[in-house]
Design a protein around this motif. Structure first.
Motif, mmCIF file in Angstrom:
data_model
loop_
_atom_site.group_PDB
_atom_site.id
_atom_site.type_symbol
_atom_site.label_atom_id
_atom_site.label_comp_id
_atom_site.label_asym_id
_atom_site.label_seq_id
_atom_site.Cartn_x
_atom_site.Cartn_y
_atom_site.Cartn_z
ATOM 1 N N LEU A 34 0.814 -1.213 0.000
ATOM 2 C CA LEU A 34 0.000 0.000 0.000
ATOM 3 C C LEU A 34 0.853 1.272 0.000
ATOM 4 O O LEU A 34 0.578 2.201 -0.759
ATOM 5 N N PRO A 35 1.925 1.324 0.844
ATOM 6 C CA PRO A 35 2.738 2.553 0.855
ATOM 7 C C PRO A 35 3.267 2.916 -0.530
ATOM 8 O O PRO A 35 3.246 4.099 -0.911
ATOM 9 N N LEU A 36 3.705 1.911 -1.306
ATOM 10 C CA LEU A 36 4.246 2.211 -2.629
ATOM 11 C C LEU A 36 3.167 2.812 -3.527
ATOM 12 O O LEU A 36 3.394 3.804 -4.227
ATOM 13 N N THR A 37 1.976 2.212 -3.464
ATOM 14 C CA THR A 37 0.852 2.748 -4.246
ATOM 15 C C THR A 37 0.553 4.190 -3.839
ATOM 16 O O THR A 37 0.366 5.063 -4.682
ATOM 17 N N LEU A 38 0.549 4.411 -2.521
ATOM 18 C CA LEU A 38 0.275 5.757 -2.028
ATOM 19 C C LEU A 38 1.341 6.749 -2.465
ATOM 20 O O LEU A 38 1.031 7.871 -2.883
ATOM 21 N N VAL A 39 2.611 6.327 -2.372
ATOM 22 C CA VAL A 39 3.701 7.219 -2.759
ATOM 23 C C VAL A 39 3.550 7.594 -4.233
ATOM 24 O O VAL A 39 3.618 8.780 -4.600
ATOM 25 N N MET A 40 3.315 6.591 -5.078
ATOM 26 C CA MET A 40 3.138 6.874 -6.504
ATOM 27 C C MET A 40 2.007 7.877 -6.722
ATOM 28 O O MET A 40 2.160 8.866 -7.440
ATOM 29 N N ALA A 41 0.870 7.609 -6.075
ATOM 30 C CA ALA A 41 -0.315 8.453 -6.291
ATOM 31 C C ALA A 41 -0.076 9.870 -5.774
ATOM 32 O O ALA A 41 -0.353 10.852 -6.466
ATOM 33 N N VAL A 42 0.459 9.971 -4.558
ATOM 34 C CA VAL A 42 0.601 11.302 -3.947
ATOM 35 C C VAL A 42 1.682 12.121 -4.649
ATOM 36 O O VAL A 42 1.468 13.298 -4.974
ATOM 37 N N VAL A 43 2.831 11.493 -4.928
ATOM 38 C CA VAL A 43 3.900 12.238 -5.608
ATOM 39 C C VAL A 43 3.442 12.665 -6.996
ATOM 40 O O VAL A 43 3.616 13.826 -7.394
ATOM 41 N N ALA A 44 2.814 11.744 -7.729
ATOM 42 C CA ALA A 44 2.332 12.089 -9.072
ATOM 43 C C ALA A 44 1.296 13.212 -8.989
ATOM 44 O O ALA A 44 1.267 14.122 -9.811
ATOM 45 N N MET A 45 0.436 13.170 -7.951
ATOM 46 C CA MET A 45 -0.606 14.196 -7.810
ATOM 47 C C MET A 45 0.026 15.560 -7.541
ATOM 48 O O MET A 45 -0.408 16.579 -8.093
ATOM 49 N N ILE A 46 1.062 15.581 -6.689
ATOM 50 C CA ILE A 46 1.719 16.861 -6.379
ATOM 51 C C ILE A 46 2.305 17.478 -7.647
ATOM 52 O O ILE A 46 2.096 18.659 -7.946
ATOM 53 N N PHE A 47 3.018 16.665 -8.419
ATOM 54 C CA PHE A 47 3.566 17.170 -9.686
ATOM 55 C C PHE A 47 2.444 17.585 -10.633
ATOM 56 O O PHE A 47 2.531 18.626 -11.296
ATOM 57 N N ALA A 48 1.398 16.765 -10.691
ATOM 58 C CA ALA A 48 0.291 17.052 -11.619
ATOM 59 C C ALA A 48 -0.370 18.381 -11.248
ATOM 60 O O ALA A 48 -0.734 19.171 -12.117
#
Lengths: 223, 250
Positions: free
Chosen positions: A19-33
């Protein structure tokens, strides 16, 4: 019926480790987006010459092509043109791809949100001697943010689910782990249902957070 | 002091300001009247560059600017000489009444929060809204919003306040409270340029009335001169028209 409920419950702890990896991907990508999307929205809203046309091409391309194709273009395609890109790992490529794609969607949402703020608000700022930058930071963006949150939330939920596409680049994330466990145990339904439930729960938790945020931000607008 | 020389503005083929010259002395209250489309609001909006003039010179306080070529810095400097009260109030919707007044003090004048709050509360008191300091605009009536907007304009301590039809959007019963506040400010010799349709009010509060039509200043004078002894036929016709409804009823 062949359904092993006990097995399904047992796999949750293993799945949750991812779950942490999924969250990291989603949150980091969202911040950049969000950052790229806001830039694009400001460029299109203010019709900055040259950049405006470029932004429109960018938005059009990344909204109109499948996310999977974009990810493959970045991870498998770019190193062919620029050898230095072969040093990029799959996780980075996934985050870059998801950031770019979602920035194009957010740009449209943000532009609409900026448009929804009455132009009189900007005029009032300028009339009391604020600069345009101060006006945006203090008055326009906070009001636009409130209008942008429901649609941006949808984009984020979509993004959380899209992180599962990273498995096609070889990132060992939640869905990839589920697929491996399923091939080993052959209990496909139990595993994939468990995976689905993890995504579902994540979205429910996020929705609660968003509801709280929306309530907080709309305080000034309630009679 | 405000001095405007040969100000011109055109929207496509429509000439909205056709060479306007105005001088307003320190402490003078000037009301601008005229039929809709005469350019009076555009004139006001050119003075703080919410509309960019095509030609002419604007001097307000310490700022001088020659249209149409001016830098962003010049524009900003000119805007800081005035404050504006809008027809639709345009209060910052995400700020309380007090924050609406203090925002510019904190952001543009870099004032400390406590200091700005003190000034803000005093100004709200002056417009009779001290008890609404923590209310958001949406909870206020139109008249209250406009009074906060007036306090916000006063906060920056401008050389002149530009009021663009400040009562036109208000329900009739709320007009008086706003006019009263403007009158009180006028009595303190604050330089004001008021675009208005309230003739009785203009007569009461203004030192000078300017009548505009078709982008030009047709006639100007003291309220008595302009309302009682208008010289220009265009002015006479306008004043007749606006008093017509009353005679029509009787």
């Amino acid at each position: 019926m062949n359904f092993d409920g006990k097995y399904m419950l047992e796999v949750f702890p293993t799945l949750l480790k991812y779950l942490p990896l999924t969250l990291v991907m989603a949150v980091v990508a969202m911040i950049f987006a969000i950052a790229i999307g806001l830039l694009l929205a400001l460029v299109t809203k203010n019709r900055v010459p040259v950049l405006y046309q470029l932004a429109n091409v960018y938005i059009s391309f990344f909204r109109a092509t499948p996310t999977l194709v974009q990810l493959f273009l970045i991870y498998y395609g770019l190193p062919q043109l620029f050898p230095s890109f072969s040093a990029m790992n799959a996780l980075t490529a996934a985050i870059i791809g998801l950031s770019i794609k979602n920035s194009a969607y957010l740009a449209e949402i943000f532009r609409a949100a900026l448009d929804s703020v009455d132009n009189g608000q900007l005029e009032a700022c300028l009339a009391v001697g604020m600069t345009k930058a101060q006006a945006y930071r203090r008055i326009i963006l906070p009001q636009a943010a409130r209008n942008a949150i429901p649609a941006s939330g949808n984009t984020f939920i979509g993004l959380v689910k899209e992180t599962s596409l990273a498995f096609t680049l070889g990132v060992a994330e939640l869905f990839a782990q589920g697929k491996m466990m399923a091939s080993a145990s052959l209990k496909f339904f139990e595993i994939y249902l468990a995976v689905a439930i993890v995504y579902w729960a994540l979205t429910i938790v996020y929705s609660l957070l968003q509801e709280w945020l929306e309530k907080r931000l709309s305080k000034p607008y309630k009679n | 002091m405000i001095k405007v020389t040969n100000l011109r503005k055109q929207f496509n083929d429509l000439v909205v300001l056709d060479g306007i010259d105005i001088e307003v002395a320190q402490g003078e209250v000037v009301a601008i009247i005229g039929p809709s489309g005469s350019g009076k609001s555009t004139l006001l909006r050119c003075l703080n560059l919410l509309e960019s003039p095509d030609a002419g010179r604007i001097e307000i306080g310490q700022a001088t600017l020659d249209a149409p070529k001016y830098s962003r810095k010049q524009a900003h400097h000119l805007r800081q000489q005035t404050a504006m009260v809008f027809q639709n109030y345009n209060l910052f919707k995400n700020r309380t009444a007090l924050q609406n007044v203090t925002e510019s003090l904190i952001i543009t004048k870099k004032m400390k929060q406590s200091e700005a709050d003190k000034i803000g509360r005093a100004l709200l008191e002056q417009v009779g809204l001290a008890h609404k300091a923590d209310s958001y605009p949406i909870t206020l009536s139109g008249g209250q919003q406009q009074r906060v907007a007036i306090a916000r304009a006063l906060a920056v301590d401008p050389h002149a306040i530009l009021l663009d039809e400040p009562t036109s959007a208000l329900d009739p019963e709320l007009v008086a409270e706003v006019l009263q506040v403007i009158k009180a400010i006028a009595e303190k010799r604050t330089t004001m340029l008021i675009v208005t349709h309230e003739m009785a009010f203009a007569r009461q509060v203004a030192d000078r009335i300017i009548f505009m039509a078709d982008g030009k200043i047709v006639e100007q004078g003291t309220p008595d001169e302009l309302f009682d002894r208008p010289q220009n036929p265009r002015t006479q016709r306008f004043l007749q028209q606006i008093s017509a409804p009353a005679s029509f009823i009787s």
